[in-house]
Design a protein around this motif. Structure first.
Motif, PDB file in Angstrom:
ATOM      1  N   GLU A   1       9.786  -8.389  -2.359  1.00 23.60           N
ATOM      2  CA  GLU A   1      10.515  -9.649  -2.661  1.00 23.60           C
ATOM      3  C   GLU A   1      11.897  -9.590  -3.217  1.00 23.60           C
ATOM      4  OE1 GLU A   1       7.167 -10.076  -5.215  1.00 23.60           O
ATOM      5  OE2 GLU A   1       7.477  -9.266  -3.117  1.00 23.60           O
ATOM      6  N   ASP A   2      12.455  -8.685  -4.040  1.00 22.37           N
ATOM      7  CA  ASP A   2      13.509  -7.908  -4.594  1.00 22.37           C
ATOM      8  C   ASP A   2      14.452  -7.827  -3.884  1.00 22.37           C
ATOM      9  OD1 ASP A   2      12.352  -9.111  -6.891  1.00 22.37           O
ATOM     10  OD2 ASP A   2      10.954  -7.228  -7.184  1.00 22.37           O
ATOM     11  N   ILE A   3      14.040  -6.843  -2.778  1.00 24.12           N
ATOM     12  CA  ILE A   3      14.907  -5.776  -1.823  1.00 24.12           C
ATOM     13  C   ILE A   3      15.737  -6.548  -1.058  1.00 24.12           C
ATOM     14  CG2 ILE A   3      14.364  -4.077  -0.501  1.00 24.12           C
ATOM     15  CD1 ILE A   3      11.894  -3.413  -2.045  1.00 24.12           C
TER      16      ILE A   3
ATOM     17  N   ASN B   1       0.740  -1.031  -0.466  1.00 22.05           N
ATOM     18  CA  ASN B   1       0.270  -0.197  -0.113  1.00 22.05           C
ATOM     19  C   ASN B   1       1.265   1.633   0.236  1.00 22.05           C
ATOM     20  OD1 ASN B   1       0.505  -0.021   2.073  1.00 22.05           O
ATOM     21  ND2 ASN B   1      -1.308   0.205   3.274  1.00 22.05           N
ATOM     22  N   SER B   2       1.900   0.926  -0.423  1.00 22.24           N
ATOM     23  CA  SER B   2       2.853   1.944  -0.613  1.00 22.24           C
ATOM     24  C   SER B   2       3.479   2.074  -1.887  1.00 22.24           C
ATOM     25  CB  SER B   2       3.482   2.327   1.051  1.00 22.24           C
ATOM     26  OG  SER B   2       3.170   2.345   2.124  1.00 22.24           O
ATOM     27  N   GLU B   3       4.295   3.224  -2.236  1.00 20.08           N
ATOM     28  CA  GLU B   3       5.349   3.348  -3.080  1.00 20.08           C
ATOM     29  C   GLU B   3       6.133   4.389  -3.169  1.00 20.08           C
ATOM     30  OE1 GLU B   3       4.435   2.310  -7.096  1.00 20.08           O
ATOM     31  OE2 GLU B   3       5.133   3.687  -8.216  1.00 20.08           O
ATOM     32  N   PRO B   4       7.003   4.369  -1.985  1.00 22.79           N
ATOM     33  CA  PRO B   4       8.419   5.028  -1.460  1.00 22.79           C
ATOM     34  C   PRO B   4       9.138   5.269  -2.158  1.00 22.79           C
ATOM     35  CG  PRO B   4       8.632   2.897  -0.058  1.00 22.79           C
ATOM     36  CD  PRO B   4       6.564   3.043  -1.067  1.00 22.79           C
ATOM     37  N   GLU B   5      10.291   6.227  -2.235  1.00 16.87           N
ATOM     38  CA  GLU B   5      10.894   6.086  -3.310  1.00 16.87           C
ATOM     39  C   GLU B   5      12.529   6.542  -2.224  1.00 16.87           C
ATOM     40  OE1 GLU B   5      10.946   9.076  -6.333  1.00 16.87           O
ATOM     41  OE2 GLU B   5       8.655   9.087  -6.543  1.00 16.87           O
ATOM     42  N   PRO B   6      13.098   5.626  -1.916  1.00 22.68           N
ATOM     43  CA  PRO B   6      14.398   5.499  -0.939  1.00 22.68           C
ATOM     44  C   PRO B   6      15.520   6.165  -1.314  1.00 22.68           C
ATOM     45  CG  PRO B   6      13.536   3.383  -1.097  1.00 22.68           C
ATOM     46  CD  PRO B   6      12.192   4.186  -2.243  1.00 22.68           C
ATOM     47  N   ASP B   7      16.283   6.895  -1.035  1.00 23.35           N
ATOM     48  CA  ASP B   7      17.020   7.332  -1.517  1.00 23.35           C
ATOM     49  C   ASP B   7      18.212   5.782  -1.557  1.00 23.35           C
ATOM     50  OD1 ASP B   7      16.742   9.634  -0.631  1.00 23.35           O
ATOM     51  OD2 ASP B   7      17.487   9.464   1.529  1.00 23.35           O
ATOM     52  N   ILE B   8      18.573   5.435  -1.341  1.00 21.68           N
ATOM     53  CA  ILE B   8      19.344   4.080  -2.123  1.00 21.68           C
ATOM     54  C   ILE B   8      18.447   2.546  -1.993  1.00 21.68           C
ATOM     55  CG2 ILE B   8      21.291   2.781  -1.903  1.00 21.68           C
ATOM     56  CD1 ILE B   8      22.384   4.976  -0.129  1.00 21.68           C
ATOM     57  N   ALA B   9      18.423   2.247  -3.118  1.00 20.07           N
ATOM     58  CA  ALA B   9      17.614   0.664  -2.286  1.00 20.07           C
ATOM     59  C   ALA B   9      18.618  -0.562  -3.012  1.00 20.07           C
ATOM     60  CB  ALA B   9      16.488   0.128  -3.239  1.00 20.07           C
ATOM     61  N   ILE B  10      18.679  -1.133  -2.203  1.00 22.49           N
ATOM     62  CA  ILE B  10      19.960  -2.528  -3.266  1.00 22.49           C
ATOM     63  C   ILE B  10      19.117  -3.766  -3.370  1.00 22.49           C
ATOM     64  CG2 ILE B  10      21.730  -4.335  -2.357  1.00 22.49           C
ATOM     65  CD1 ILE B  10      21.445  -1.045  -0.659  1.00 22.49           C
ATOM     66  N   VAL B  11      18.879  -3.957  -4.410  1.00 27.08           N
ATOM     67  CA  VAL B  11      18.000  -5.535  -5.025  1.00 27.08           C
ATOM     68  C   VAL B  11      18.334  -6.161  -6.040  1.00 27.08           C
ATOM     69  CG1 VAL B  11      16.161  -3.124  -5.296  1.00 27.08           C
ATOM     70  CG2 VAL B  11      17.241  -3.400  -7.034  1.00 27.08           C
TER      71      VAL B  11
END
Length: 180
Positions: free
Chosen positions: A99-101, A74-84
């Motif tokens: 599950e990709d993160i 229920n969210s679509e945040p924009e983190p500064d850095i995401a390791i996926v």
């Protein structure tokens, strides 16, 4: 008491596709469309340098995203850095799902309260295994692990030395390089 309408991921994407949000700097957090704080030069610099540092360390192991959206229930945040997870091409048709993160990093100064409360809860609810907050005011790294029941059971604060991410126990990351 006023009731706010909660927006779904689908509603949010339809608004984006229709151009309703095109001139707005917003993200969907827990079903609410929230204005994002403007980035200060030190915030942007720290996030960009951290991204480049992690891209070097994690080359061929993970994709390191800079200021990009992730799609949760229920969210679509924009983190500064995401390791996926790799391959990067997976994200041509959708943003990374929970599950990709591997882990998320937020750089915080003026956004510290939001990052340590609202976003912490959102990431724990999504079962993101690891969440790091770079606190620019205190020059420290706050590490959250073990998500359960919308909270993280483990919290650790480090201002120097190395940290090993859960996903890559063979990698040591310099805290000083992230928070300097």
């Amino acid at each position: 008491m006023k009731m706010l309408a909660k927006w779904s991921i689908e509603d949010y994407h339809q608004m984006i596709d229709a151009g309703i949000l095109c001139d707005r700097n917003v993200e969907l957090l827990a079903g609410e469309i929230v204005e994002m704080s403007p980035e200060t030069p030190i915030h942007y610099y720290t996030a960009e340098e951290g991204t480049q540092y992690l891209q070097t360390l994690l080359a061929s192991k993970a994709h390191v995203r800079f200021n990009g959206p992730i799609t949760l229930s229920n969210s679509e945040p924009e983190p500064d850095i995401a390791i996926v997870r790799l391959p990067k091409s997976t994200y041509k048709d959708h943003h990374p799902y929970a599950e990709d993160i591997y882990w998320i990093i937020e750089v915080a100064k003026s956004s510290l309260k939001k990052d340590l409360e609202l976003k912490l809860s959102i990431y724990a609810q999504a079962l993101i295994p690891e969440y790091w907050v770079l606190d620019l005011s205190q020059k420290q790294l706050i590490i959250f692990r073990e998500p359960e029941n919308n909270i993280y059971l483990s919290q650790k604060i480090i201002n120097q030395g190395n940290i090993t991410p859960l996903a890559f126990p063979e990698i040591e990351i310099s805290v000083e390089k992230l928070v300097s």
